[in-house]
Motif scaffolding. Structure first.
Motif, mmCIF file in Angstrom:
data_model
loop_
_atom_site.group_PDB
_atom_site.id
_atom_site.type_symbol
_atom_site.label_atom_id
_atom_site.label_comp_id
_atom_site.label_asym_id
_atom_site.label_seq_id
_atom_site.Cartn_x
_atom_site.Cartn_y
_atom_site.Cartn_z
ATOM 1 N N ARG A 163 6.872 9.616 42.640
ATOM 2 C CA ARG A 163 5.829 9.479 43.695
ATOM 3 C C ARG A 163 4.721 10.301 43.221
ATOM 4 N NH1 ARG A 163 5.935 9.369 49.394
ATOM 5 N NH2 ARG A 163 4.353 10.898 50.383
ATOM 6 N N GLY A 164 4.965 11.671 42.712
ATOM 7 C CA GLY A 164 3.883 12.361 42.336
ATOM 8 C C GLY A 164 2.941 11.721 41.115
ATOM 9 N N TRP A 165 3.724 10.860 40.058
ATOM 10 C CA TRP A 165 2.762 10.474 39.015
ATOM 11 C C TRP A 165 2.185 9.137 39.367
ATOM 12 C CZ3 TRP A 165 1.408 11.691 34.391
ATOM 13 C CH2 TRP A 165 1.109 10.721 33.487
ATOM 14 N N LEU A 193 1.129 8.345 42.424
ATOM 15 C CA LEU A 193 0.350 8.592 43.505
ATOM 16 C C LEU A 193 -0.981 9.279 42.992
ATOM 17 C CD1 LEU A 193 2.385 9.049 46.681
ATOM 18 C CD2 LEU A 193 1.258 6.854 45.995
ATOM 19 N N ARG A 194 -0.590 10.308 42.150
ATOM 20 C CA ARG A 194 -1.629 11.474 41.816
ATOM 21 C C ARG A 194 -1.813 11.462 40.276
ATOM 22 N NH1 ARG A 194 1.551 13.508 45.506
ATOM 23 N NH2 ARG A 194 2.162 15.050 43.966
ATOM 24 N N GLU A 235 0.513 13.187 38.401
ATOM 25 C CA GLU A 235 0.843 14.508 38.115
ATOM 26 C C GLU A 235 2.429 14.499 38.495
ATOM 27 O OE1 GLU A 235 -1.907 16.639 40.463
ATOM 28 O OE2 GLU A 235 -0.554 16.703 42.380
ATOM 29 N N ASP A 280 5.450 17.661 43.670
ATOM 30 C CA ASP A 280 5.113 18.948 44.074
ATOM 31 C C ASP A 280 6.092 19.273 45.344
ATOM 32 O OD1 ASP A 280 3.846 17.478 46.131
ATOM 33 O OD2 ASP A 280 1.818 18.317 45.677
ATOM 34 N N ASP A 291 5.896 16.369 48.032
ATOM 35 C CA ASP A 291 6.947 15.175 47.580
ATOM 36 C C ASP A 291 8.342 15.661 47.677
ATOM 37 O OD1 ASP A 291 4.781 13.517 46.553
ATOM 38 O OD2 ASP A 291 4.697 15.044 44.797
#
Length: 251
Positions: free
Chosen positions: A189-191, A193-194, A196, A199, A202
């Motif tokens: 999800r972090g990678w 969507l953003r 990174e 966090d 998430d």
């Protein structure tokens, strides 16, 4: 089915040639016996009882009878080295209890949750990193987020807070394997969507899916945990987790 455990047939060859070793399709149990190998039987208690009991003669006599064949080929004897390792989740619901006769043919070993926090964090981090690489995510999980994730799972699993006080525990299976799944979902999800690592926000979103899939009451327990237990803890990720608790509102 029993055919998936022992053997089945290639029906095109069966019709054209009749029963033969060429038309026989050995299943994993028969292959393990013929080759003298270990067979892993995943989630054995999810099998119907009549399928479970088809293992009795295999484990006792270590032989499979194939009545469709003739001569020595009608009996398949296990070679040296054949054995079965079966797994089952004792906390899972909707399982079929093993018969006493089948239980006698196994040695049981119960694998308890990992007692040491640092060991569990390291395991979750390593397994999640491997899964993330296979998913095309190059960013490694954040160590502090992993600590928050594993600590949350341990407390919700045991019903005991960091200070030793009692708290609501979730009815969902908050296992280490489930923590790895959540860590993987966070990273993806972090990678994507953003760009990174995952966090605290998430983590809250992914925890909502874990808590809500078995019982709506678990979502309320998770909300109380974030509001009451997390609020006074030190650390940037704990504060971020508490600040993201509103993401449960839509759960």
């Amino acid at each position: 089915t029993e055919d998936q455990i022992k053997y089945s047939w290639n029906y095109a060859l069966l019709v054209s040639e009749g029963p033969s070793t060429r038309s026989l399709v050995p299943a994993p149990m028969l292959r393990g016996m013929q080759e003298g190998r270990l067979v892993r039987f995943e989630e054995i208690t999810r099998c119907p009882l009549e399928v479970q009991d088809s293992l009795l003669s295999l484990l006792s006599e270590r032989v499979v009878s194939i009545p469709e064949l003739e001569g020595p080929e009608a009996m398949a004897f296990a070679r040296q080295g054949f054995n079965v390792i079966a797994t089952a989740n004792t906390r899972d619901r909707g399982v079929n209890e093993m018969s006493a006769a089948l239980k006698r043919r196994f040695n049981f070993e119960t694998v308890f949750p990992i007692p040491d926090l640092d060991t569990e964090i390291a395991l979750v981090e390593a397994e999640a990193t491997a899964l993330l690489r296979r998913s095309g995510v190059t960013a490694a999980p954040d160590r502090d987020v992993m600590e928050v994730l594993v600590t949350t799972f341990r407390e919700l699993r045991s019903g005991v807070g960091q200070d030793g006080s009692a708290m609501d525990r979730l009815s969902s299976v908050m296992s280490t394997a489930e923590a790895v799944s959540v860590a993987h979902a966070m990273g993806v999800r972090g990678w994507f969507l953003r760009g990174e690592p995952g966090d605290a926000a998430d983590l809250v979103t992914c925890l909502a899916g874990t808590a809500a899939k078995d019982s709506p009451e678990d979502l309320a327990r998770l909300r109380r945990y974030l509001e009451q237990r997390v609020s006074g803890r030190r650390g940037a990720q704990w504060k971020a987790l508490h600040a993201s608790r509103h993401l449960l509102a839509g759960g």
